[in-house]
Design a protein around this motif. Sequence first.
Motif, short mmCIF file in Angstrom:
data_model
loop_
_atom_site.label_atom_id
_atom_site.label_comp_id
_atom_site.label_asym_id
_atom_site.label_seq_id
_atom_site.Cartn_x
_atom_site.Cartn_y
_atom_site.Cartn_z
N VAL A 109 12.57 0.43 5.16
CA VAL A 109 12.28 1.86 5.28
C VAL A 109 11.94 2.45 3.92
CG1 VAL A 109 13.21 4.11 5.95
CG2 VAL A 109 13.80 2.07 7.28
N VAL A 110 10.89 3.26 3.87
CA VAL A 110 10.53 3.98 2.65
C VAL A 110 11.72 4.84 2.20
CG1 VAL A 110 9.12 5.86 1.75
CG2 VAL A 110 8.04 3.99 3.02
N GLY A 111 12.04 4.79 0.93
CA GLY A 111 13.13 5.58 0.37
C GLY A 111 14.36 4.77 0.04
N LEU A 141 8.03 -4.95 3.82
CA LEU A 141 7.19 -3.80 4.18
C LEU A 141 8.10 -2.63 4.50
CD1 LEU A 141 4.40 -2.60 4.75
CD2 LEU A 141 4.68 -3.31 7.14
N ARG A 142 8.04 -1.60 3.67
CA ARG A 142 8.81 -0.38 3.92
C ARG A 142 7.90 0.63 4.62
NH1 ARG A 142 11.26 0.23 -2.16
NH2 ARG A 142 12.83 -1.45 -2.06
N ALA A 143 8.34 1.11 5.76
CA ALA A 143 7.57 2.07 6.54
C ALA A 143 8.29 3.41 6.57
CB ALA A 143 7.39 1.56 7.97
N THR A 144 7.52 4.48 6.69
CA THR A 144 8.11 5.79 6.95
C THR A 144 8.55 5.85 8.42
OG1 THR A 144 5.89 6.67 7.40
CG2 THR A 144 6.78 6.97 5.16
N GLN A 145 9.11 6.95 8.84
CA GLN A 145 9.59 7.08 10.21
C GLN A 145 8.40 7.02 11.18
OE1 GLN A 145 10.60 9.17 7.55
NE2 GLN A 145 12.22 7.62 7.44
N VAL A 191 3.77 -11.55 -0.78
CA VAL A 191 3.59 -10.72 -1.97
C VAL A 191 4.77 -10.85 -2.92
CG1 VAL A 191 2.15 -9.07 -0.74
CG2 VAL A 191 4.60 -8.65 -0.89
N ASN A 192 5.90 -11.41 -2.43
CA ASN A 192 7.13 -11.51 -3.22
C ASN A 192 7.46 -10.17 -3.87
OD1 ASN A 192 7.83 -14.28 -2.75
ND2 ASN A 192 6.10 -14.86 -4.04
N GLY A 193 7.34 -9.14 -3.07
CA GLY A 193 7.60 -7.79 -3.52
C GLY A 193 7.55 -6.84 -2.34
N VAL A 194 7.30 -5.58 -2.63
CA VAL A 194 7.38 -4.52 -1.62
C VAL A 194 6.03 -3.86 -1.42
CG1 VAL A 194 8.42 -2.28 -1.06
CG2 VAL A 194 9.80 -4.06 -2.13
N ARG A 195 5.66 -3.63 -0.15
CA ARG A 195 4.54 -2.77 0.20
C ARG A 195 5.08 -1.60 1.01
NH1 ARG A 195 -0.55 -5.51 2.90
NH2 ARG A 195 -1.46 -3.58 2.12
N GLU A 196 4.35 -0.49 1.00
CA GLU A 196 4.75 0.67 1.78
C GLU A 196 3.61 1.09 2.71
OE1 GLU A 196 7.96 3.12 -0.94
OE2 GLU A 196 5.84 3.65 -1.15
N ILE A 197 3.98 1.66 3.85
CA ILE A 197 3.00 2.24 4.77
C ILE A 197 3.51 3.60 5.21
CG2 ILE A 197 4.00 0.97 6.73
CD1 ILE A 197 1.22 1.09 8.05
N PRO A 244 2.63 6.25 -4.71
CA PRO A 244 1.17 6.42 -4.77
C PRO A 244 0.37 5.21 -4.31
CG PRO A 244 2.09 6.12 -6.97
CD PRO A 244 3.24 6.29 -6.05
N ASP A 245 0.98 4.04 -4.27
CA ASP A 245 0.25 2.82 -3.88
C ASP A 245 0.44 2.47 -2.40
OD1 ASP A 245 -0.65 2.47 -6.51
OD2 ASP A 245 1.18 1.40 -7.06
N ALA A 246 1.03 3.35 -1.63
CA ALA A 246 1.29 3.05 -0.22
C ALA A 246 -0.01 2.94 0.56
CB ALA A 246 2.16 4.13 0.39
#
Length: 267
Positions: A109-111, A141-145, A191-197, A244-246
Amino acid sequence: MKVVVVDGGGLMGVETALWVRDHGHEVALVQAPGGAHAPSCDEIAEALRGSSVVVDLAHQPSADIGTLSEDHGLVVDEAALVDSWAVSTGALLRAGAAAGVRHYVCLSVVGVDRVGSEGAFRALRTREAVVRRSGIPYSILRATQTFDAAEDIATAATEDWIVWVPPAEVRPVSLTDVATLLAHTAVTRPVNGVREIAGPEQFRLDAFVRTALMTEAEYRQVRTDALSPFYGARLRPFDLLPGPDAFIARTTYRDWFAGRPAPDTTS
């Protein structure tokens, strides 16, 4: 390539599996460990046999993570939640490692990086740490609600017939858009890291929830209080917004809302 999607029985797992199949890959959908009808360790190991990728959609914030109280809304036992999510995620990771999984995709989750010391966010942060330490190449992958989550948010925040939410800004997103990106992530390199959507529009949380509850049968009012918890966590105004990179999805709330099934008022 075989992809195993692990879910708690929601639409996200079904849609993710369908999009993986559309990419031309074999896919299996299994229930997450820890549920009432969860598969045994042997059944999970059998499901993972021959798989290259695991997509872990289990353990998302919802009204089911605690006890609903008429006077206090959702009451969360943080220590138990953290332990439960960490144990089941660790078990799935070990089963994946034994099966030779080369990519572990985790929905979060984003945040989490800002809120992570309370409630469901504390459990999510611990879960992410377990994934990072596993030694398996991963993508978080962190997503918003999601748009669909507004009614569940209201259920968790209802106290004495009033829905109390913090005055936080949100960018809700279509479940289908999240599932599409999850499937794409699963069939590409870790990606061995985090992406956001996130979704394309920004709302205040109370406006988002209020719109979702606009039906003739709805009796609750939605109000804001900076001290009201969000799945057990205290939020600052911008904690749930992406960086900003989401990846910004295209589906608007208006378009999704117009196309959702009408509520059943016959019962």
